[in-house]
Motif scaffolding. Structure first.
Motif, short mmCIF file in Angstrom:
data_model
loop_
_atom_site.label_atom_id
_atom_site.label_comp_id
_atom_site.label_asym_id
_atom_site.label_seq_id
_atom_site.Cartn_x
_atom_site.Cartn_y
_atom_site.Cartn_z
N GLU A 46 37.41 52.00 55.29
CA GLU A 46 38.51 50.39 56.35
C GLU A 46 39.14 49.92 54.56
N LYS A 47 40.36 49.66 54.30
CA LYS A 47 41.53 48.35 53.49
C LYS A 47 40.60 47.57 53.31
N VAL A 48 40.31 47.18 52.34
CA VAL A 48 39.88 45.19 52.86
C VAL A 48 41.12 44.51 52.50
N GLY A 49 41.80 45.49 51.04
CA GLY A 49 42.42 44.79 50.47
C GLY A 49 43.99 45.63 50.01
N HIS A 50 45.00 45.08 50.47
CA HIS A 50 45.65 45.78 48.99
C HIS A 50 47.29 44.71 48.62
N VAL A 51 47.77 45.27 47.68
CA VAL A 51 48.63 44.35 47.23
C VAL A 51 49.90 44.99 46.11
N TRP A 52 50.98 44.75 46.05
CA TRP A 52 52.01 45.23 45.03
C TRP A 52 51.64 44.22 43.88
N PRO A 53 51.64 44.83 42.93
CA PRO A 53 51.62 44.89 41.14
C PRO A 53 52.47 43.44 40.46
N LEU A 54 53.49 44.17 41.14
CA LEU A 54 54.38 43.03 41.10
C LEU A 54 55.01 41.65 42.07
N ASN A 55 54.51 42.02 42.79
CA ASN A 55 54.44 40.98 43.92
C ASN A 55 53.44 39.93 44.92
N PRO A 56 52.79 39.78 44.30
CA PRO A 56 51.00 39.16 44.08
C PRO A 56 51.02 38.94 45.11
N ARG A 57 50.90 39.02 46.94
CA ARG A 57 50.67 38.73 47.97
C ARG A 57 49.94 39.40 48.65
N PRO A 58 48.53 39.23 48.23
CA PRO A 58 47.26 40.52 48.92
C PRO A 58 47.12 40.12 50.18
N SER A 59 47.14 40.89 51.21
CA SER A 59 46.82 41.60 52.92
C SER A 59 45.64 41.79 52.75
N TYR A 60 45.21 41.45 53.57
CA TYR A 60 43.28 41.44 53.69
C TYR A 60 42.82 42.08 55.23
N SER A 61 41.64 42.93 55.29
CA SER A 61 41.28 43.08 56.47
C SER A 61 40.58 41.94 57.16
N GLU A 62 40.86 41.49 58.25
CA GLU A 62 40.12 40.47 59.25
C GLU A 62 38.53 40.42 58.40
N THR A 63 37.80 41.70 58.50
CA THR A 63 36.82 41.43 58.38
C THR A 63 36.34 40.93 56.65
N VAL A 64 36.80 40.54 55.62
CA VAL A 64 37.09 40.16 54.62
C VAL A 64 38.04 38.99 54.83
N MET A 65 38.64 38.36 55.00
CA MET A 65 39.66 37.30 55.42
C MET A 65 38.98 35.76 54.94
N GLY A 66 39.79 35.32 54.19
CA GLY A 66 38.42 33.91 53.57
C GLY A 66 37.49 34.65 52.39
N ARG A 67 36.90 36.10 52.26
CA ARG A 67 36.17 35.76 51.65
C ARG A 67 35.88 36.97 50.04
N PHE A 68 37.22 37.20 50.11
CA PHE A 68 37.47 38.70 49.04
C PHE A 68 38.75 38.19 49.05
N THR A 69 38.85 38.33 47.32
CA THR A 69 40.08 37.95 46.69
C THR A 69 40.52 38.99 45.33
N ASN A 70 42.33 39.88 46.15
CA ASN A 70 42.54 41.05 45.58
C ASN A 70 43.68 40.55 44.53
N ASP A 71 43.42 40.86 43.00
CA ASP A 71 44.69 39.94 42.21
C ASP A 71 44.06 40.92 41.17
N VAL A 72 45.63 41.14 40.85
CA VAL A 72 46.13 41.99 39.51
C VAL A 72 46.02 41.23 38.50
N ASP A 73 45.70 41.84 36.61
CA ASP A 73 46.49 41.20 35.89
C ASP A 73 47.18 42.69 35.26
N ILE A 74 48.27 42.21 34.79
CA ILE A 74 49.29 43.07 34.80
C ILE A 74 48.98 43.62 33.39
#
Length: 121
Positions: A46-74
């Motif tokens: 299950e892909k729970v979250g994904h993000v483009w590092p240079l355009n950090p607007r992550p997407s989340y699966s419904e099972t984790v939306m609102g509970r998980f945060t996916n971010d990048v420290d470039i």
């Protein structure tokens, strides 16, 4: 060749929080989509979250939306998965993955870390 190393897994109580880290050995100039994927034995990945590092607007699966945060420290070539409100359904091995295309089926993603176990009880 991109190498990914996860850390931060462990055991946590229901309702608790945990942060996973993914160290990227070679920054890909944002050319790769980065994701957190989890797997339970006998079930599909299950892909729970994904993000483009240079355009950090992550997407989340419904099972984790609102509970998980996916971010990048470039600056440190590190991706994080900040998890809160954990429940037993979140128990899985969590993998960091990278691929040129976010839309590729997760099983076809090119680069994978070794995984880190998260257990919620």
């Amino acid at each position: 060749h991109v190498q990914l190393v996860e850390s931060g897994g462990g055991s946590v109580q229901v309702g608790g929080s945990l942060t996973l880290s993914c160290a990227v050995s070679e920054y890909t100039d944002g050319a790769h989509c980065m994701a957190w994927v989890r797997q339970v034995p006998g079930k599909e990945r299950e892909k729970v979250g994904h993000v483009w590092p240079l355009n950090p607007r992550p997407s989340y699966s419904e099972t984790v939306m609102g509970r998980f945060t996916n971010d990048v420290d470039i600056s440190n070539y590190t991706m994080f998965l900040r998890m809160k409100g954990l429940n037993p359904g979140d128990t899985a091995t969590y993998y960091c993955a990278a691929d040129p295309y976010c839309s590729n089926p997760v099983n076809k993603w090119r680069y994978w870390g070794q995984g880190t176990q998260v257990t919620v009880s």
